[in-house]
Motif scaffolding. Structure first.
Motif, PDB file in Angstrom:
ATOM      1  N   GLN A 808     -34.102 -69.966  31.556  1.00  0.00           N
ATOM      2  CA  GLN A 808     -34.916 -68.968  32.241  1.00  0.00           C
ATOM      3  C   GLN A 808     -34.189 -68.365  33.437  1.00  0.00           C
ATOM      4  OE1 GLN A 808     -35.677 -72.166  31.941  1.00  0.00           O
ATOM      5  NE2 GLN A 808     -36.307 -73.097  33.867  1.00  0.00           N
ATOM      6  N   ARG A 812     -33.511 -64.335  33.657  1.00  0.00           N
ATOM      7  CA  ARG A 812     -33.998 -63.467  34.730  1.00  0.00           C
ATOM      8  C   ARG A 812     -32.858 -62.692  35.379  1.00  0.00           C
ATOM      9  NH1 ARG A 812     -37.374 -68.475  37.195  1.00  0.00           N
ATOM     10  NH2 ARG A 812     -39.034 -68.555  35.626  1.00  0.00           N
ATOM     11  N   ARG A 815     -32.066 -59.756  33.241  1.00  0.00           N
ATOM     12  CA  ARG A 815     -33.058 -58.698  33.419  1.00  0.00           C
ATOM     13  C   ARG A 815     -32.805 -57.935  34.714  1.00  0.00           C
ATOM     14  NH1 ARG A 815     -39.574 -59.822  33.913  1.00  0.00           N
ATOM     15  NH2 ARG A 815     -40.183 -57.721  34.529  1.00  0.00           N
ATOM     16  N   LYS A 816     -32.431 -58.658  35.773  1.00  0.00           N
ATOM     17  CA  LYS A 816     -32.137 -57.998  37.047  1.00  0.00           C
ATOM     18  C   LYS A 816     -30.914 -57.090  36.910  1.00  0.00           C
ATOM     19  CE  LYS A 816     -32.694 -57.421  41.524  1.00  0.00           C
ATOM     20  NZ  LYS A 816     -32.327 -58.530  42.425  1.00  0.00           N
ATOM     21  N   SER A 857     -33.808 -64.586  26.980  1.00  0.00           N
ATOM     22  CA  SER A 857     -33.616 -63.261  27.572  1.00  0.00           C
ATOM     23  C   SER A 857     -34.372 -62.197  26.767  1.00  0.00           C
ATOM     24  CB  SER A 857     -32.126 -62.924  27.622  1.00  0.00           C
ATOM     25  OG  SER A 857     -31.920 -61.666  28.197  1.00  0.00           O
ATOM     26  N   GLU A 860     -37.953 -62.437  27.826  1.00  0.00           N
ATOM     27  CA  GLU A 860     -38.163 -61.832  29.143  1.00  0.00           C
ATOM     28  C   GLU A 860     -38.240 -60.308  29.029  1.00  0.00           C
ATOM     29  OE1 GLU A 860     -38.417 -63.086  32.246  1.00  0.00           O
ATOM     30  OE2 GLU A 860     -38.253 -65.232  31.790  1.00  0.00           O
ATOM     31  N   TYR A1139     -34.940 -63.684  43.181  1.00  0.00           N
ATOM     32  CA  TYR A1139     -35.443 -63.130  41.916  1.00  0.00           C
ATOM     33  C   TYR A1139     -35.368 -64.165  40.804  1.00  0.00           C
ATOM     34  CZ  TYR A1139     -36.137 -59.752  38.153  1.00  0.00           C
ATOM     35  OH  TYR A1139     -36.631 -59.076  37.069  1.00  0.00           O
TER      36      TYR A1139
END
Length: 1484
Positions: A808, A812, A815-816, A857, A860, A1139
């Protein structure tokens, strides 16, 4: 503790306690006393005076507490041992003072002391100081992570501030002192001076601190600082007395410290060493407790038999009590539970009825909402279908409109047909009325003339009748003969018909007629018989006599005839009589047998008694004879048996020798058959027997071959990681070198910059990593690390374990990265870092976790998308990681298997293939081919529209042929995909499966078929399409393709892409619309393929891994990674930690906090390694435990015990073996097993040897092993894992599964080895290609250097009678002119240029009389010679390669020494001089 108590510790297992016991024996208690500290420096409390006699000598055999690691005094006064680093220490303390003062000014932290020099170079911190002191003044500060020349604006801002506060020039520094690190101490000196000046003027109300003697630094930090000061070659400014210089009041002297008493000193020393003392006391208590425990255990061992008996009795009593209690409680619990369940069910039903009754309105509302949602879902699915079939909807609507219009017309026609009968009746009635009116009018007119008409009609009728009668009469008279004949024929016909009718009637009454006739005949015969009887009755007597005589004669004649016949058949008659007698005899015997059967029991009893009596008599006689000759008979029998056995054995031996080959083959066949059947039972049977499991137990052992394979795989994995790093760095270097050569060709840079970049590489690809053997470098080497550094590396191990096993966090981060629209170059760098964290997925574990990261991913990103269109438009970072993952040899092999035959057979080998689908291009090609064929201009016009072109017959036929070829090739592709679907790598299929599940879970209103189509299109676009468009880059073909081949592949890809997208060809590809029917069929076919693609087992089953594997595995995972990559990943995670970890209590936040600053870690760990190191990843998830860990460990321990038990004893099932008594033979077998496999010196690794069990099987007796196994089995049975109903077959099934799994792991390891070798071969090929490229560039640069060094240019003008003019004339006169030139300078001239720094033995006043000659007679090698006038100086000669100069510049070396260390020159300026004189035009 007294010395006697200490002497009892000599047998302790703790080395410290044994040493303490030796000290107690020697009686030297003075060694444990604490010595008083040495005097401190006056004014610096706590700083020890440096004296030559400060070290204390100790006699041999004594141990000083101060020399041990536990001496707090020695740790506190570590600086006294570092006298040579005193200057560096004081300098670092002054930096610390400046750091604290700056932090107090700007109210924010600055980098640590050892990093402050580098942090000050960009001038941002100094500009922030100006901004803090002038908050109202607008200050523009340039900030950038990479040092640029624009940062000099920040330093200029600070210079302007110094001018504003009137800081004397004496304390100021130059720009290059800070920006180029020429004189950093001068910068620190300036900051100190500024602090005192601002304090004197009242701008600040605090002084700068004095930290000398109060800070501590690591040894390597002092060493590096001292080396930096030595390389700089500058004098350290005096920081003392600066306050007095600016007129500041001196700081008050600290009050003298109170005198410490002896008791206080002892208390302080004891408190300081409290931890060590407590540890010592704890170890001593532990030793005493162990001694007491040993004595107690010895006593228990002496009474072991009594204790065992007592324990067995107690266990038996307890077991009986527990069983009775459990039975009674079970009965009570069953009754209670039944009553409770009944009450609970009744209450629950009542509550449910009341609850549903109260919420009836809500239920109705919920049902209506559900129906509405279902209707909306149906509408959404219908809209989705409409969108998919948008191109066909207009045609469909037109067809519907036509059908509706036809239906309307048909309805009108049917309506007309339905009312047709009524309309016809109406029309008939109307016609009838009209006709009746007409007839009535006619009748009315006729009634007026009725009489006249009647008379006329009568006259006409009479006349006509008379005329007709006359005519008939005449006609009859003329036909009289014919009428007669006709009448005759008619009468005959009528008569025959009557006769036939009569016959037919008689036929119908035939039986009746026959009966009547019979009655009539019978009556006539009876009458005749009565008449004859009446006539014969008077002659009755004569007639009877005559009859008897006749009968007698006839009988005698017949008997005579029979007698003669019998005489002629005498033999036959005799035989017949014999048969008759035999038949009669058999009948009698059968009657006798039937009688005997009726009395069988009595007869058998009688017979048995008689036989028994006879046999007893005979046996008695025979036994009497045998008793008399017993010895002789026994010997005779033994001899006979021996001879018979020997004869059979000799015969069998002879037969076996004659057929030995056949016997061996039969034996091997039988063994193979039995072994095969047993293995089949093991692998496919549900409950394999004990014998089968016992026969294959050896497969669980790890052989030397398995161990060598593991070692080989680990070595190859390290090599792959190293080669990947090398090739990446070489590729980057060659790319930069190519850019620099391009800039050199365009005269944008000079040759020396290109040469400098070239020399930084080192030549070969393999030299990029200085540490070629990564396994030889231990990152935890005590010589390279201190305590803090070791702790940092342990935290890094925890960090990488978390990043690997907890997807996870990186998901994340991905994604950022996507949301920030990170640059492509930075994305590539992060992609390589990610693949490095997972070891490029070379091992099963790393591949499993990499797939978990990609799927997490995907989840997400899917959760973040509000609609499916947003997901389809997304450019996700996980796709880049996936593209790097599928570049393995396994994927290349799959592409070659699937696409290779299609591309080679249909594209490459078919030279005439042309798949052009544009009719215009086909039309133009046909015209061109016609002109080439005929040599004349074509009659067809080239400038026509596509519609006219397609109507051309040749173009039309060619177009149809091309579409047919396209369809055939696409069909071959789908067939190959279906045939090789089972070979599709699991990782691709798993990602597709997880993507499908995420999409269907997120967008539930969408149809699953549509989601499956999206997933299949992703597989095509991301995995298959790149390999089909560029087959040479993905290993599909071995050579490049021509442009024609690529165009054909593009056309095939277009059709396949349309099928994968699930859409028909529309207006953008109007000429491919004839393929729409094929595309529609293929869409359904591909849908089945995608459904099969995602039908796979889960990843845990495929890789045999779960989330707890690393927690209980004995072999921890390893990671090979560069130190630079470690720091890059640390910086990447730390920068986005809010984040990545929203929770403050997240474990990753804790690890990042423990790691601290990246820059500090970089400085601390710089001595570990400059390239790859091996990290053993440790689990950080201390609070995560497997809920069934204890049960699993118990089950594993039981399986291990059972393995050895079934190898010692045999039985039909496991329960029989467990209850079987132990014999001496069993004990001997167990001892042999322990000696062969479980002894310490054995090289064999038994089954489950890697399991973490708490028992030591090797030290157990066989009875103890069996008892332990039985106890474990009973515990597992209580836990519900085993049952005795199947004789504990579940244990054998688990062992069989382990055997099968072991085999699969071996096969998988072979595949992994093959994959790693293929990867290594591909990397070696890539390295060879990069070496060839690099050699080409190096040859070009060397040639350029030779050309430039040989370049004469126009002859330079030399001023006559100068030193250079005289030097060249002298060289020409002596014939020693160097090939590439020679230049002579005075030492003073070189010193003025900054080239010469110092020359030992000569002061600066002598430099104008000393000369230095720099010449070159070989490419890249320069000679330096010193002379005093015309006389050469002894020892003043050196040869300097250009490579050494460039390497020194790259390493940051500021000075180089020649002439045995006497001559020191500045590297940068000396290199600039050589480049200017030898590699520029001679006139420059």
């Amino acid at each position: 503790m007294s010395p006697p108590d200490l002497q009892t510790l000599k047998n302790s297992s703790t080395s410290h306690l044994r040493t303490l016991s030796k000290f107690a024996q020697n009686g030297e208690s003075d060694e444990f006393s604490l010595s008083s500290p040495a005097p401190s420096v006056v004014g610096l409390q706590g700083r020890r005076q440096l004296k030559r006699t400060d070290s204390t000598r100790h006699s041999k055999g004594t141990v000083a507490l101060g020399n041990g690691s536990g001496s707090a005094w020695g740790e506190r006064n570590w600086m006294d041992k570092q006298r040579q680093y005193l200057q560096a220490y004081e300098y670092l303390c002054h930096i610390g003072e400046a750091k604290e003062w700056i932090e107090d000014i700007i109210h924010k932290p600055v980098p640590p002391i050892v990093q402050l020099e580098e942090a000050l170079r960009d001038g941002v911190t100094l500009a922030e100081v100006v901004q803090a002191l002038y908050p109202d003044r607008p200050v523009r500060i340039f900030r950038h992570p990479k040092l640029q020349f624009r940062h000099s604006d920040n330093i200029a801002l600070f210079f302007r501030f110094l001018a504003d506060v009137d800081l004397p020039e004496l304390f100021r520094f130059e720009l290059i002192d800070l920006y180029e690190k020429k004189n950093i101490p001068k910068v620190i000196y300036c900051i100190h001076a500024l602090s005192w000046l601002l304090y004197r003027k009242g701008v600040v109300d605090f002084r700068i601190g004095n930290l000398v003697g109060q800070l501590e630094f690591e040894h390597h930090e002092l060493e590096e600082t001292q080396k930096g000061l030595d390389r700089a070659g500058i004098s350290m400014p005096s920081f003392s007395g600066m306050g007095a210089t600016f007129g500041a009041e001196p700081e008050p002297e600290p009050a003298p410290e109170p005198v410490e008493s002896e008791e206080d000193r002892i208390a302080r020393e004891l408190a300081r060493n409290e931890t060590m003392i407590l540890d010592l006391q704890a170890q001593m208590r532990g030793a005493l407790v162990r001694l007491q425990l040993g004595q107690k255990m010895q006593g228990l061992w002496d009474k072991e038999e009594a204790l065992v008996e007592l324990q067995s009795r107690i266990r038996g009593d307890w077991a009986r009590q527990i069983v009775d209690y459990r039975l009674s409680m079970k009965r009570f619990a069953v009754n209670l539970q039944s009553a409770a369940r009944g009450y609970s069910v009744r209450a629950r039903e009542l509550r449910n009825q009341q609850w549903w009754g109260e919420r009836e309105d809500q239920v109705v509302l919920l049902q209506s909402l559900a129906r509405a949602k279902k209707c909306r879902g149906e509408v959404q699915r219908l809209k989705a279908h409409v969108k998919q079939e948008a191109s066909c909807i207009p045609h469909f609507q037109a067809a519907i409109r036509g059908a509706l219009q036809r239906k309307y017309i048909d309805d009108q026609f049917e309506a007309g047909r339905a009312t047709g009968a009524d309309v016809a009746n109406l029309q008939a009635a109307a016609r009838g009325m009209i006709e009746r009116r007409r007839i009535q009018s006619v009748n009315a007119s006729l009634r007026l003339s009725q009489n006249t008409i009647t008379s006329l009609e009568a006259m006409i009728t009479g006349r006509l009748i008379r005329t007709r009668l006359n005519q008939q009469e005449q006609a009859l008279q003329s036909m009289t003969g014919m009428w007669r004949a006709l009448q005759a024929v008619s009468r005959g016909s009528l008569l025959r018909a009557h006769t036939e009718e009569l016959q037919d009637q008689l036929q119908t009454h035939q039986e009746t007629v026959k009966t009547i006739q019979a009655f009539a005949r019978g009556s006539v015969v009876r009458q005749y018989t009565q008449r004859v009887k009446g006539e014969l009755s008077p002659l009755e007597g004569a007639i009877l006599g005559l009859q008897s005589s006749i009968r007698g004669n006839l009988l005698r004649a017949r008997l005579a005839t029979d007698l003669r016949a019998l005489e002629s058949q005498h033999l036959q008659v005799t035989s017949l009589q014999a048969h008759v007698r035999a038949y009669l005899r058999r009948q009698g015997r059968n009657r006798l047998q039937s009688d005997l059967v009726a009395c069988m029991s009595e007869v058998m009893g009688l017979q048995s008694l008689s036989r028994a009596m006879q046999v007893r008599v005979q046996v008695g006689d025979l036994l009497n004879q045998f008793e008399a000759e017993e010895y002789i008979i026994s010997e005779l029998q033994a001899t006979i048996r021996g001879k018979m056995v020997r004869e059979r054995f000799v015969e069998k031996q002879r037969y076996y020798k004659e057929n030995m080959e056949k016997v061996v083959k039969v034996q091997s066949f039988i063994r193979a058959r039995l072994q095969g059947e047993a293995y089949k039972t093991l692998t496919s049977g549900k409950n394999p027997p004990v014998g089968t499991v016992k026969g294959f137990v050896h497969l669980l052992n790890d052989s030397d071959f398995d161990f060598k394979e593991e070692v080989e795989f680990e070595r190859l994995r390290k090599t792959v990681v190293q080669h990947v790093r090398q090739n990446e760095m070489a590729d980057q270097y060659i790319t930069q070198l190519d850019i620099k050569i391009a800039l050199l060709v365009k005269n944008k840079i000079t040759l020396d910059e290109v040469v400098k970049h070239q020399k930084h590489f080192g030549g070969h690809v393999g030299s990029l990593l200085t540490n070629t053997e990564m396994a030889s470098k231990d990152p935890f080497d005590l010589k390279a690390l201190n305590k803090n550094s070791r702790r940092k590396l342990e935290h890094y191990q925890e960090l990488f374990f978390i990043l690997q096993t907890q997807p996870q966090y990186l998901a994340r981060l991905f994604r950022k990265i996507r949301e920030q629209a990170t640059a492509e170059k930075e994305c590539d760098r992060i992609k390589h870092l990610t693949m490095g964290v997972f070891g490029y997925a070379q091992k099963r574990r790393e591949e499993y976790y990499l797939l978990k990261l990609i799927t997490r991913s995907i989840k997400e990103e899917v959760d973040a998308c509000p609609s499916i269109q947003d997901y389809l438009r997304g450019n996700f970072f996980w796709a880049k990681v996936f593209s790097a993952y599928v570049k393995s040899p396994r994927d290349r092999k799959y592409m070659r298997d699937v696409l290779g035959p299609i591309v080679k057979e249909n594209i490459i080998k078919n030279s005439k293939l042309d798949l052009e689908s544009d009719p215009m291009q086909i039309y133009l090609s046909a015209i061109e081919n016609e002109q080439l064929r005929t040599g004349q201009r074509s009659h067809r016009r080239p400038n026509v529209s596509r519609e006219e072109a397609i109507r051309d017959p040749e173009t039309k036929n060619t177009f149809i042929a091309h579409l047919s070829d396209l369809r055939d090739i696409a069909d071959e592709f789908f067939a190959a995909l279906e045939d090789h679907l089972h070979k599709l790598p699991y990782g691709v299929r798993y990602i597709a499966q997880q993507m499908f599940q995420c999409l269907t879970s997120k967008f539930q209103h969408e149809e699953q078929g549509h989601m499956l189509q999206i997933v299949g299109h992703w597989v095509w676009k991301s995995y298959l399409q790149p390999a089909l468009l560029e087959p040479e880059k993905h290993g599909v073909v071995d050579r490049g393709l021509s442009q024609e081949h690529k165009r054909n592949l593009a056309q095939v890809t277009k059709v396949l892409g349309q099928v994968a997208a699930g859409r028909l060809f529309g207006g953008e590809n109007v000429f491919l619309q004839p393929l729409n029917s094929y595309v529609g069929e293929s869409i359904e076919r591909v849908g089945e393929i995608w459904a099969n693609v995602i039908t796979i087992p889960d990843a845990e089953t495929q890789f045999d891994i779960d989330e707890f594997n690393d927690l209980y595995a004995r072999t921890k995972p390893t990671l090979y990674i560069k130190m630079a990559d470690i720091f890059s990943i640390h910086h990447l995670v730390a920068a986005d930690i809010p984040y990545i970890c929203p929770s403050q209590d997240d474990i990753l936040r804790e690890v990042i906090r423990e790691l601290g600053s990246v820059k500090n870690n970089e400085n601390e760990l710089m001595n570990v390694s400059t390239s790859e190191i091996s990290l053993t990843l440790n689990p950080k998830l201390r609070n995560v435990e497997d809920p069934e860990a204890e049960v699993k460990a118990l089950f594993m321990e039981t399986k291990r015990c059972i393995l050895y038990i079934i190898r010692v004893q045999s039985g039909a099932n496991l329960m029989e073996i467990m209850v079987k008594p132990i014999t001496m033979e069993d004990e001997d077998k167990w001892d042999g097993l322990v000696r062969d496999e479980l002894s310490a010196g054995s090289r064999k690794r038994g089954a489950y040897a890697e399991a973490n069990t708490l028992i030591d099987i090797a030290s157990m007796a066989y009875a103890e092993l069996k008892r332990t196994a039985l106890e474990n089995i009973l515990r597992l049975e209580q836990l519900g894992r085993l049952t005795r109903h199947n004789h504990y077959q579940d244990l054998l099934n688990a062992i069989a599964v382990d055997i099968r799994t072991k085999h699969r792991r071996r096969v998988q390891r072979q595949r992994e080895l093959e994959g790693v070798r293929l990867t290594l071969a591909r990397l070696n090929d890539q390295a060879v290609y990069l070496d060839q490229q690099l050699k080409t560039y190096n040859d070009y640069i060397e040639q350029a250097m030779v050309t430039l060094q040989n370049k004469k240019g126009k002859k330079r003008f030399l001023m006559p009678f100068t030193k250079q003019w005289d030097h060249e004339r002298e060289l020409q006169r002596s014939g020693r002119v160097p090939k590439f030139g020679s230049f002579k300078y005075s030492a003073q001239d070189l010193a003025n240029r900054g080239v010469l720094v110092s020359w030992q033995g000569y002061n600066e006043r002598q430099w104008d009389r000393i000369d230095l000659t720099i010449s070159s007679n070989e490419v890249g090698v320069f000679s330096i010679e010193g002379s005093n006038g015309p006389i050469a100086m002894p020892g003043a000669s050196a040869h300097v390669p250009l490579d050494d100069l460039l390497q020194a510049q790259f390493n940051g070396t500021q000075f180089l020494e020649f002439f045995g260390g006497q001559l020191r020159v500045n590297v940068n300026l000396f290199l600039h001089l050589i480049m200017r004189k030898f590699y520029k035009d001679k006139d420059s």
